[in-house]
Design an enzyme around this catalytic site. Structure first.
Site, PDB file in Angstrom:
ATOM      1  N   LYS A  27       0.826  -1.215   0.000  1.00  0.00           N
ATOM      2  CA  LYS A  27       0.000   0.000   0.000  1.00  0.00           C
ATOM      3  C   LYS A  27       0.861   1.266   0.000  1.00  0.00           C
ATOM      4  O   LYS A  27       0.585   2.210  -0.730  1.00  0.00           O
ATOM      5  CB  LYS A  27      -0.925  -0.011   1.215  1.00  0.00           C
ATOM      6  CG  LYS A  27      -1.728   1.248   1.404  1.00  0.00           C
ATOM      7  CD  LYS A  27      -2.737   1.097   2.530  1.00  0.00           C
ATOM      8  CE  LYS A  27      -2.092   0.836   3.872  1.00  0.00           C
ATOM      9  NZ  LYS A  27      -1.570   2.049   4.534  1.00  0.00           N
ATOM     10  N   ARG A 102      -8.892   5.530  10.742  1.00  0.00           N
ATOM     11  CA  ARG A 102      -8.681   4.178  11.224  1.00  0.00           C
ATOM     12  C   ARG A 102      -9.869   3.689  12.059  1.00  0.00           C
ATOM     13  O   ARG A 102      -9.969   2.522  12.380  1.00  0.00           O
ATOM     14  CB  ARG A 102      -7.400   4.144  12.078  1.00  0.00           C
ATOM     15  CG  ARG A 102      -6.608   2.861  11.923  1.00  0.00           C
ATOM     16  CD  ARG A 102      -5.309   2.968  12.684  1.00  0.00           C
ATOM     17  NE  ARG A 102      -4.274   3.551  11.863  1.00  0.00           N
ATOM     18  CZ  ARG A 102      -3.227   2.874  11.389  1.00  0.00           C
ATOM     19  NH1 ARG A 102      -3.091   1.602  11.671  1.00  0.00           N
ATOM     20  NH2 ARG A 102      -2.318   3.471  10.663  1.00  0.00           N
ATOM     21  N   ARG A 136       9.704 -13.445   1.412  1.00  0.00           N
ATOM     22  CA  ARG A 136      10.559 -12.260   1.388  1.00  0.00           C
ATOM     23  C   ARG A 136      11.827 -12.509   2.207  1.00  0.00           C
ATOM     24  O   ARG A 136      11.790 -13.099   3.273  1.00  0.00           O
ATOM     25  CB  ARG A 136       9.768 -11.087   1.982  1.00  0.00           C
ATOM     26  CG  ARG A 136      10.302  -9.725   1.605  1.00  0.00           C
ATOM     27  CD  ARG A 136       9.364  -8.622   2.084  1.00  0.00           C
ATOM     28  NE  ARG A 136       8.123  -8.574   1.349  1.00  0.00           N
ATOM     29  CZ  ARG A 136       6.928  -8.287   1.880  1.00  0.00           C
ATOM     30  NH1 ARG A 136       6.821  -8.003   3.151  1.00  0.00           N
ATOM     31  NH2 ARG A 136       5.858  -8.270   1.121  1.00  0.00           N
ATOM     32  N   ARG A 169      12.793 -11.592   8.099  1.00  0.00           N
ATOM     33  CA  ARG A 169      12.462 -10.749   9.248  1.00  0.00           C
ATOM     34  C   ARG A 169      11.269 -11.353  10.000  1.00  0.00           C
ATOM     35  O   ARG A 169      10.407 -11.982   9.398  1.00  0.00           O
ATOM     36  CB  ARG A 169      12.107  -9.332   8.792  1.00  0.00           C
ATOM     37  CG  ARG A 169      13.262  -8.584   8.122  1.00  0.00           C
ATOM     38  CD  ARG A 169      12.871  -7.148   7.847  1.00  0.00           C
ATOM     39  NE  ARG A 169      11.515  -7.077   7.278  1.00  0.00           N
ATOM     40  CZ  ARG A 169      10.694  -6.054   7.420  1.00  0.00           C
ATOM     41  NH1 ARG A 169      11.072  -4.994   8.093  1.00  0.00           N
ATOM     42  NH2 ARG A 169       9.501  -6.068   6.871  1.00  0.00           N
ATOM     43  N   ARG A 180      -1.442  -9.865  11.851  1.00  0.00           N
ATOM     44  CA  ARG A 180      -1.627  -8.490  11.379  1.00  0.00           C
ATOM     45  C   ARG A 180      -2.799  -8.392  10.419  1.00  0.00           C
ATOM     46  O   ARG A 180      -3.546  -7.428  10.413  1.00  0.00           O
ATOM     47  CB  ARG A 180      -0.347  -7.976  10.705  1.00  0.00           C
ATOM     48  CG  ARG A 180       0.726  -7.569  11.696  1.00  0.00           C
ATOM     49  CD  ARG A 180       1.599  -6.485  11.106  1.00  0.00           C
ATOM     50  NE  ARG A 180       1.958  -6.822   9.737  1.00  0.00           N
ATOM     51  CZ  ARG A 180       3.178  -7.085   9.332  1.00  0.00           C
ATOM     52  NH1 ARG A 180       4.168  -7.024  10.166  1.00  0.00           N
ATOM     53  NH2 ARG A 180       3.411  -7.384   8.074  1.00  0.00           N
TER      54      ARG A 180
END
Ligand SMILES: [Zn+2]
Length: 226
Positions: A27, A102, A136, A169, A180
């Protein structure tokens, strides 16, 4: 969408956009590209909070105590900060809100301030997101980012730029991504509903590469510019 004539120039189109998308869906990258293409600033709540804290503004001092405790601060404070930001001269032709609103409370406050033209909702299913995130690999030294499938380094496990050993990570581990994603879904579902009722949402297919998604975002924005 407001159009107003500027003397001896073509009409300027003011665009007030909001972008939603799950974490790890790119995003931020898309917001930067849109900001550049349309010449409107990306107003990212996270960056703005850090800026206020660093400059020790009144808002920053208040916000810091919340950030220190891992919270975002009350709606009132966040809204005040966004209100100040979008009244700066660089927002004269509009802006792209990233990370705001939010909560429904923030959305209602925003509505008192201004009318948003369009809410871009990047939709990615969890499986696609997890595949992207879990593959990743990052360089701990120079922060270069690779992917075991889509963007492989020349030598497996080694950074092209500095020769360091690549790591996964914690942020990219499946469990973290899943948590998340769930939190994001819970938080944004009511907001998406709120804007959908107002007819302001456009769902954007977030699958595929950065350029493919960007193309869809631009096509969506063009529908309101004509
Ligand atoms: Zn490196």
């Amino acid at each position: 969408m407001n159009k107003y004539p500027v003397k001896d120039a073509s009409p300027v189109i003011i665009m007030k956009l909001v972008i939603f998308g799950p974490p790890s869906a790119g995003k931020g990258t898309q917001a930067q590209k849109l900001s550049k293409k349309y010449g409107i600033p990306q107003v990212a709540t996270g960056d703005l909070l850090r800026e206020h804290v660093a400059k020790k503004t009144q808002i920053g001092i208040k916000v810091k105590s919340y950030l220190d405790s891992g919270r975002l601060g009350p709606d009132e404070l966040i809204v005040q900060m966004i209100g100040e930001r979008v009244s700066r001269p660089d927002c004269i032709n509009g802006y792209l809100l990233d990370g705001f609103p939010r909560t429904i409370g923030q959305a209602q406050e925003l509505e008192k301030m201004t009318d948003v033209d369009l809410v871009l909702n990047i939709v990615v299913d969890f499986e696609a997101l997890a595949e992207r995130a879990v593959g990743r690999r990052s360089c701990p030294k120079c922060a270069a980012v690779y992917h075991i499938e889509f963007n492989t380094p020349k030598v497996q496990g080694i950074c092209d730029k500095c020769g360091s050993k690549l790591i996964q990570r914690d942020d990219d581990k499946e469990e973290t991504v899943r948590n998340r994603f769930r939190v994001f879904k819970e938080q944004t579902a009511p907001l998406i509903e709120y804007y959908r009722k107002k007819g302001k949402i456009l769902d954007i297919d977030g699958s595929g590469g950065i350029d493919a998604v960007f193309g869809r975002l631009v096509a969506a924005i063009e529908t309101i510019r004509t």
